[in-house]
Enzyme design. Structure first.
Site, PDB file in Angstrom:
ATOM      1  N   ALA A  31     -56.191 -99.628  -0.946  1.00 27.82           N
ATOM      2  CA  ALA A  31     -57.361 -99.523  -1.822  1.00 27.82           C
ATOM      3  C   ALA A  31     -58.681 -99.646  -1.058  1.00 27.82           C
ATOM      4  CB  ALA A  31     -57.274-100.588  -2.909  1.00 27.82           C
ATOM      5  N   ARG A  43     -57.920-106.793  -4.493  1.00 33.19           N
ATOM      6  CA  ARG A  43     -58.008-108.244  -4.311  1.00 33.19           C
ATOM      7  C   ARG A  43     -59.387-108.789  -4.003  1.00 33.19           C
ATOM      8  NH1 ARG A  43     -53.121-106.951  -2.933  1.00 33.19           N
ATOM      9  NH2 ARG A  43     -51.467-108.154  -3.907  1.00 33.19           N
ATOM     10  N   ILE A 110     -54.064 -94.500  -5.850  1.00 32.24           N
ATOM     11  CA  ILE A 110     -53.679 -93.704  -7.013  1.00 32.24           C
ATOM     12  C   ILE A 110     -54.847 -92.842  -7.485  1.00 32.24           C
ATOM     13  CG2 ILE A 110     -51.934 -95.364  -7.802  1.00 32.24           C
ATOM     14  CD1 ILE A 110     -54.078 -96.516  -9.701  1.00 32.24           C
ATOM     15  N   HIS A 128     -47.452 -95.191  -4.950  1.00 30.87           N
ATOM     16  CA  HIS A 128     -47.657 -95.818  -6.254  1.00 30.87           C
ATOM     17  C   HIS A 128     -48.111 -94.826  -7.315  1.00 30.87           C
ATOM     18  CE1 HIS A 128     -48.228 -99.827  -3.892  1.00 30.87           C
ATOM     19  NE2 HIS A 128     -46.978 -99.445  -3.963  1.00 30.87           N
ATOM     20  N   ASN A 227     -59.119-102.910   9.005  1.00 31.45           N
ATOM     21  CA  ASN A 227     -59.399-103.599   7.744  1.00 31.45           C
ATOM     22  C   ASN A 227     -60.520-104.605   7.980  1.00 31.45           C
ATOM     23  OD1 ASN A 227     -58.137-103.617   4.995  1.00 31.45           O
ATOM     24  ND2 ASN A 227     -58.087-105.827   5.345  1.00 31.45           N
ATOM     25  N   ILE A 245     -64.451 -99.405   7.221  1.00 29.80           N
ATOM     26  CA  ILE A 245     -63.662 -98.226   7.594  1.00 29.80           C
ATOM     27  C   ILE A 245     -64.548 -97.051   8.045  1.00 29.80           C
ATOM     28  CG2 ILE A 245     -62.120 -96.446   6.643  1.00 29.80           C
ATOM     29  CD1 ILE A 245     -60.974 -98.794   4.867  1.00 29.80           C
TER      30      ILE A 245
END
Ligand code: NAD
Length: 272
Positions: A31, A43, A110, A128, A227, A245
């Site tokens: 994500a 999160r 997604i 997913h 990350n 990123i």
């Protein structure tokens, strides 16, 4: 031994040389890849995904009321994100695939933004699922969100399949729902057969997805993690780049970005 880098420029150089040495490379996205497009990750503080207890798959199947609630939440999150466009990370990945330097992308996302950035769907393993459309859980028929929404808003009831009357669900994997065997198998095969496994924007806390970097490592691949925070597998990685990123992935942008975007009919969001 793990090399830790926090400076994006050093990260870019290190990545470039690993890609130069690599044969078969797999990208593995979470994500975090899409936050620079305005979609919150799962999160990080303020996550809309955690503002309510998730509706798990068994409850979705059992209760028409919870099905309708799941749909209302999905549209509320879509509305909050607004009309999202691919960012620098998505574009760099699309270029890596197009130029043959990345073989496949395994994504936990997604949002469909990697396809929108120009990566061909056949190169993406969506672990997913995909939240940009829906499917009937009984007969598998595809349904479009644009058809579902007005009916939900008018009746308050969750959608059912026009063809068979079965429950219709966003084409994503809910908590408690198994990943399709074929999709997981394809991801495992890809992980086993690469020599560079590149994680971009994932906390690596969701199973079974988080087992894939370790499968790659066990089969001889180098593991790289990009990350902005610590992840569950930093200690196992060969290289950890702890950074945003976009600035790191710019190293893989097409030299002729303008014509690439024109060719793919992409309007990028501005760089943060
Ligand atoms: P996660 O939220 O657990 O982890 C995301 C990680 O990315 C975090 O460690 C965060 O610090 C980092 N991050 C966020 N923005 C970043 C940036 N710009 N640069 C560098 N790092 C950044 O997400 P996950 O590991 O993918 O697992 C969550 C699950 O939630 C997945 O299964 C996914 O399907 C689902 N999800 C998907 C989306 C999406 O499709 N965009 C959004 C939210 C949740």
């Amino acid at each position: 031994m793990t090399i830790f880098l926090t400076n994006p420029e050093e990260g870019r150089d290190a990545l470039q040389s690993l890609f130069d040495e690599a044969g078969r490379c797999i990208g593995f996205c979470g994500a975090g890849l899409s936050t620079e497009s305005g979609i919150p990750d799962f999160r990080s503080p303020g996550s809309p995904w955690l503002s309510h207890a998730p509706i798990n798959f068994a409850d979705f199947m059992r209760s028409p009321t919870l099905r309708a609630e799941a749909w209302r939440r999905k549209f509320a999150i879509d509305d909050a994100a607004g009309s999202v466009m691919p960012n620098r990370g998505h574009l760099a990945l699309a270029h890596l695939v197009e130029s043959g330097r990345m073989d496949q992308i395994i994504t936990q996302n997604i949002d469909g933004l990697q396809q929108k950035a120009g990566t061909h769907a056949s190169k993406i393993i969506e672990l997913h699922g995909n939240g940009t459309y829906a499917t009937c859980l009984s007969c598998g028929l595809r349904h479009e969100l644009a058809d579902i929404r007005p009916k939900l808003e008018e009746t308050g009831h969750a959608p059912v399949c026009d063809a068979c009357g079965g429950p219709v669900k966003s084409a994503t994997i809910a908590f408690g729902q198994s990943l399709p065997d074929a999709v997981l198998r394809e991801a495992v095969v890809a992980s086993r057969s690469c020599d560079l496994f590149f994680v971009i924007g994932s906390s690596l806390k969701v199973r079974p997805a988080s087992s894939l970097p370790l499968i790659a490592k066990e089969h001889g691949a180098r593991l790289v993690i990009l990350n902005r925070e610590e992840t569950a597998l930093d200690a196992q990685a060969d290289l950890v780049i702890r950074s945003q990123i976009g600035p790191v992935m710019d190293v893989f942008r097409n030299d002729d970005v303008e014509s690439f975007l024109e060719q793919k009919k992409i309007i990028p969001i501005s760089a943060p």
